[in-house]
Design a protein around this motif. Structure first.
Motif, PDB file in Angstrom:
ATOM      1  N   THR A 104      -2.940   8.630  13.800  1.00  0.00           N
ATOM      2  CA  THR A 104      -2.039   8.791  14.924  1.00  0.00           C
ATOM      3  C   THR A 104      -2.837   9.907  15.882  1.00  0.00           C
ATOM      4  O   THR A 104      -3.750  10.309  15.177  1.00  0.00           O
ATOM      5  CB  THR A 104      -0.577   9.230  14.550  1.00  0.00           C
ATOM      6  N   LEU A 105      -2.194  10.056  16.853  1.00  0.00           N
ATOM      7  CA  LEU A 105      -2.699  11.245  17.757  1.00  0.00           C
ATOM      8  C   LEU A 105      -2.794  12.699  17.047  1.00  0.00           C
ATOM      9  O   LEU A 105      -3.698  13.503  17.540  1.00  0.00           O
ATOM     10  CB  LEU A 105      -2.071  11.257  19.123  1.00  0.00           C
ATOM     11  N   ASP A 106      -1.814  12.871  16.304  1.00  0.00           N
ATOM     12  CA  ASP A 106      -1.936  14.203  15.402  1.00  0.00           C
ATOM     13  C   ASP A 106      -2.687  13.844  14.117  1.00  0.00           C
ATOM     14  O   ASP A 106      -2.308  14.785  13.199  1.00  0.00           O
ATOM     15  CB  ASP A 106      -0.454  14.525  15.299  1.00  0.00           C
ATOM     16  N   ASN A 107      -3.275  12.725  13.985  1.00  0.00           N
ATOM     17  CA  ASN A 107      -4.212  12.815  12.850  1.00  0.00           C
ATOM     18  C   ASN A 107      -3.831  12.369  11.562  1.00  0.00           C
ATOM     19  O   ASN A 107      -4.242  12.605  10.551  1.00  0.00           O
ATOM     20  CB  ASN A 107      -5.031  14.068  12.619  1.00  0.00           C
ATOM     21  N   VAL A 108      -2.406  12.055  11.419  1.00  0.00           N
ATOM     22  CA  VAL A 108      -1.858  11.319  10.540  1.00  0.00           C
ATOM     23  C   VAL A 108      -2.321   9.923   9.898  1.00  0.00           C
ATOM     24  O   VAL A 108      -2.216   9.008  10.785  1.00  0.00           O
ATOM     25  CB  VAL A 108      -0.194  11.392  10.542  1.00  0.00           C
ATOM     26  N   MET A 109      -2.698   9.987   8.596  1.00  0.00           N
ATOM     27  CA  MET A 109      -3.158   8.605   8.270  1.00  0.00           C
ATOM     28  C   MET A 109      -2.252   8.087   6.964  1.00  0.00           C
ATOM     29  O   MET A 109      -2.609   6.856   6.356  1.00  0.00           O
ATOM     30  CB  MET A 109      -4.504   8.883   7.629  1.00  0.00           C
ATOM     31  N   GLN A 110      -1.105   8.582   6.837  1.00  0.00           N
ATOM     32  CA  GLN A 110      -0.262   8.333   5.565  1.00  0.00           C
ATOM     33  C   GLN A 110       0.529   6.852   5.908  1.00  0.00           C
ATOM     34  O   GLN A 110       1.247   6.862   7.137  1.00  0.00           O
ATOM     35  CB  GLN A 110       0.492   9.408   5.155  1.00  0.00           C
ATOM     36  N   GLY A 111       0.822   6.132   5.004  1.00  0.00           N
ATOM     37  CA  GLY A 111       1.757   5.039   5.051  1.00  0.00           C
ATOM     38  C   GLY A 111       1.613   4.285   6.258  1.00  0.00           C
ATOM     39  O   GLY A 111       2.666   3.955   6.774  1.00  0.00           O
ATOM     40  N   PRO A 112       0.368   3.575   6.790  1.00  0.00           N
ATOM     41  CA  PRO A 112       0.303   2.837   8.155  1.00  0.00           C
ATOM     42  C   PRO A 112       1.138   1.531   7.880  1.00  0.00           C
ATOM     43  O   PRO A 112       1.500   0.954   8.862  1.00  0.00           O
ATOM     44  CB  PRO A 112      -1.049   2.918   8.506  1.00  0.00           C
ATOM     45  N   GLY A 113       0.996   1.082   6.620  1.00  0.00           N
ATOM     46  CA  GLY A 113       1.234  -0.383   6.844  1.00  0.00           C
ATOM     47  C   GLY A 113       2.449  -0.896   6.297  1.00  0.00           C
ATOM     48  O   GLY A 113       2.898  -2.104   6.302  1.00  0.00           O
ATOM     49  N   GLY A 114       3.436   0.023   5.750  1.00  0.00           N
ATOM     50  CA  GLY A 114       4.784  -0.314   5.422  1.00  0.00           C
ATOM     51  C   GLY A 114       5.608   0.665   5.093  1.00  0.00           C
ATOM     52  O   GLY A 114       5.248   1.847   4.891  1.00  0.00           O
ATOM     53  N   ARG A 115       6.976   0.630   4.967  1.00  0.00           N
ATOM     54  CA  ARG A 115       7.920   1.571   4.899  1.00  0.00           C
ATOM     55  C   ARG A 115       7.915   2.296   3.512  1.00  0.00           C
ATOM     56  O   ARG A 115       7.882   3.519   3.331  1.00  0.00           O
ATOM     57  CB  ARG A 115       9.456   1.046   5.029  1.00  0.00           C
ATOM     58  N   PHE A 131      -4.198   5.433  16.951  1.00  0.00           N
ATOM     59  CA  PHE A 131      -3.073   4.735  17.506  1.00  0.00           C
ATOM     60  C   PHE A 131      -2.107   5.728  18.434  1.00  0.00           C
ATOM     61  O   PHE A 131      -2.156   6.970  18.042  1.00  0.00           O
ATOM     62  CB  PHE A 131      -2.272   4.185  16.523  1.00  0.00           C
ATOM     63  N   PRO A 132      -1.568   5.267  19.558  1.00  0.00           N
ATOM     64  CA  PRO A 132      -1.227   6.231  20.462  1.00  0.00           C
ATOM     65  C   PRO A 132       0.573   6.473  20.145  1.00  0.00           C
ATOM     66  O   PRO A 132       1.574   6.444  20.897  1.00  0.00           O
ATOM     67  CB  PRO A 132      -0.911   5.191  21.756  1.00  0.00           C
ATOM     68  N   LEU A 133       0.495   7.258  19.181  1.00  0.00           N
ATOM     69  CA  LEU A 133       1.883   7.835  18.695  1.00  0.00           C
ATOM     70  C   LEU A 133       1.771   9.262  17.964  1.00  0.00           C
ATOM     71  O   LEU A 133       0.641   9.564  17.356  1.00  0.00           O
ATOM     72  CB  LEU A 133       2.569   6.862  18.044  1.00  0.00           C
ATOM     73  N   VAL A 134       2.636   9.887  18.077  1.00  0.00           N
ATOM     74  CA  VAL A 134       2.825  11.219  17.183  1.00  0.00           C
ATOM     75  C   VAL A 134       3.839  11.273  16.181  1.00  0.00           C
ATOM     76  O   VAL A 134       5.121  10.771  16.606  1.00  0.00           O
ATOM     77  CB  VAL A 134       3.000  12.273  18.114  1.00  0.00           C
ATOM     78  N   LEU A 135       3.518  11.751  14.973  1.00  0.00           N
ATOM     79  CA  LEU A 135       4.411  11.611  13.927  1.00  0.00           C
ATOM     80  C   LEU A 135       4.903  12.753  13.460  1.00  0.00           C
ATOM     81  O   LEU A 135       6.393  13.089  13.068  1.00  0.00           O
ATOM     82  CB  LEU A 135       4.018  10.735  12.818  1.00  0.00           C
ATOM     83  N   GLY A 136       4.223  13.948  13.486  1.00  0.00           N
ATOM     84  CA  GLY A 136       4.457  15.421  13.305  1.00  0.00           C
ATOM     85  C   GLY A 136       4.867  15.587  11.846  1.00  0.00           C
ATOM     86  O   GLY A 136       5.237  16.684  11.440  1.00  0.00           O
ATOM     87  N   GLN A 137       4.574  14.834  11.018  1.00  0.00           N
ATOM     88  CA  GLN A 137       4.579  14.716   9.449  1.00  0.00           C
ATOM     89  C   GLN A 137       3.639  13.873   8.960  1.00  0.00           C
ATOM     90  O   GLN A 137       3.103  12.915   9.324  1.00  0.00           O
ATOM     91  CB  GLN A 137       6.028  14.673   8.833  1.00  0.00           C
ATOM     92  N   GLY A 138       3.057  14.137   7.721  1.00  0.00           N
ATOM     93  CA  GLY A 138       2.106  13.111   7.111  1.00  0.00           C
ATOM     94  C   GLY A 138       0.773  13.790   6.494  1.00  0.00           C
ATOM     95  O   GLY A 138       0.474  14.806   7.178  1.00  0.00           O
ATOM     96  N   LYS A 139       0.132  13.087   5.574  1.00  0.00           N
ATOM     97  CA  LYS A 139      -1.194  13.375   5.314  1.00  0.00           C
ATOM     98  C   LYS A 139      -2.075  13.123   6.419  1.00  0.00           C
ATOM     99  O   LYS A 139      -2.229  12.183   6.925  1.00  0.00           O
ATOM    100  CB  LYS A 139      -1.506  12.594   4.042  1.00  0.00           C
ATOM    101  N   ARG A 140      -3.112  14.112   6.701  1.00  0.00           N
ATOM    102  CA  ARG A 140      -4.094  13.984   7.886  1.00  0.00           C
ATOM    103  C   ARG A 140      -5.429  13.839   7.295  1.00  0.00           C
ATOM    104  O   ARG A 140      -5.809  14.288   6.143  1.00  0.00           O
ATOM    105  CB  ARG A 140      -3.762  15.130   8.793  1.00  0.00           C
ATOM    106  N   LEU A 141      -6.268  13.059   7.999  1.00  0.00           N
ATOM    107  CA  LEU A 141      -7.488  12.926   7.873  1.00  0.00           C
ATOM    108  C   LEU A 141      -8.254  13.958   7.786  1.00  0.00           C
ATOM    109  O   LEU A 141      -9.076  14.416   6.891  1.00  0.00           O
ATOM    110  CB  LEU A 141      -8.121  11.984   8.730  1.00  0.00           C
ATOM    111  N   PHE A 142      -8.219  14.945   8.726  1.00  0.00           N
ATOM    112  CA  PHE A 142      -8.683  16.311   8.798  1.00  0.00           C
ATOM    113  C   PHE A 142      -7.791  17.315   8.728  1.00  0.00           C
ATOM    114  O   PHE A 142      -7.024  17.297   9.955  1.00  0.00           O
ATOM    115  CB  PHE A 142      -9.798  16.440   9.757  1.00  0.00           C
ATOM    116  N   ASP A 143      -7.395  18.114   7.822  1.00  0.00           N
ATOM    117  CA  ASP A 143      -6.303  19.192   7.956  1.00  0.00           C
ATOM    118  C   ASP A 143      -6.898  20.458   7.709  1.00  0.00           C
ATOM    119  O   ASP A 143      -7.993  20.703   7.652  1.00  0.00           O
ATOM    120  CB  ASP A 143      -5.261  18.850   6.600  1.00  0.00           C
ATOM    121  N   ASN A 144      -6.041  21.474   7.695  1.00  0.00           N
ATOM    122  CA  ASN A 144      -6.439  22.767   7.575  1.00  0.00           C
ATOM    123  C   ASN A 144      -7.361  22.864   6.324  1.00  0.00           C
ATOM    124  O   ASN A 144      -7.030  22.656   5.376  1.00  0.00           O
ATOM    125  CB  ASN A 144      -5.200  23.792   7.330  1.00  0.00           C
TER     126      ASN A 144
END
Length: 216
Positions: free
Chosen positions: A10-21, A153-166
């Protein structure tokens, strides 16, 4: 083989759970399936093209255990992703899996970075990483990734595992290619620059004679 990392963010770099609930609800993640509304023919062509270049697949344990039960069910010979995942050699990084049941799977345990470096020195086109949050981060920090293919993808989730994190090793990339899907996702092909791991070229601006310029 060239080691390539493929992921959806996502725009905030979240990669967690893209394909299903229920794909990955760890950490209380609430937005599984966020990618699905953006899937179109352009997206399908991009992902199929990824797998067409693979000679082997490298996965972290969690992604492997999510992928196997889903993709083993897909027997459609026209599905390029399933055909690759079910037939190609697969390597899973794990200290808990000892007898993998997915066809053509080998387990990398212990010093897996050294084992992956050895795989890279072997024959073949691409050793591809898909998903695999912790593994992708470890490979990045070790400087083992030759190319990133990221669909943003053009959305922001504000939570989740990120590809590049701190704490990720600071890195710069060269944009080797980009495409935009009809649904508004942007595919980026990124090559690590020639700088060493943890090194970045930086600079600053200054005003000279009334004009803003890059400081020499």
């Amino acid at each position: 083989m060239k080691l390539t990392v493929h992921t959806f963010v996502t725009l905030d770099n979240v990669m967690q759970g893209p394909g299903g609930r229920e794909e990955d609800t760890s950490g209380g993640f609430e937005f599984g399936g966020w990618l699905v509304p953006y899937v179109d023919d352009d997206f399908g062509r991009l992902v199929d093209a990824w797998f067409a270049e693979a000679d082997a697949i490298l996965l972290g344990r969690t992604t492997y255990e999510m992928f196997q039960p889903y993709w083993e069910q897909v027997t459609d010979p026209g599905d390029a992703v399933a055909a690759a995942l079910n037939s190609l050699p697969k390597y899973v990084v794990s200290n808990t899996i000892s007898n993998p049941t997915w066809t053509n799977t080998s387990v990398l345990s212990g010093n897996f970075l050294e084992a992956i470096d050895d795989l890279k020195s072997g024959p073949g086109r691409e050793l591809q990483v898909h998903g695999s949050h912790q593994l992708a981060r470890a490979l990045h920090d070790a400087g083992l990734v030759d190319e990133y293919r990221v669909i943003v993808f053009p959305l922001v989730l504000g939570q989740g595992k990120r590809l590049f994190d701190n704490g990720a090793v600071p890195s710069a990339f060269t944009l080797a290619g980009s495409k935009t899907t009809a649904a508004g996702a942007v595919h980026l092909t990124l090559l690590p620059t020639a700088f060493g791991a943890g090194e970045l070229e930086v600079g600053e601006f200054e005003v000279r004679e009334g004009r803003e310029q890059i400081k020499e």
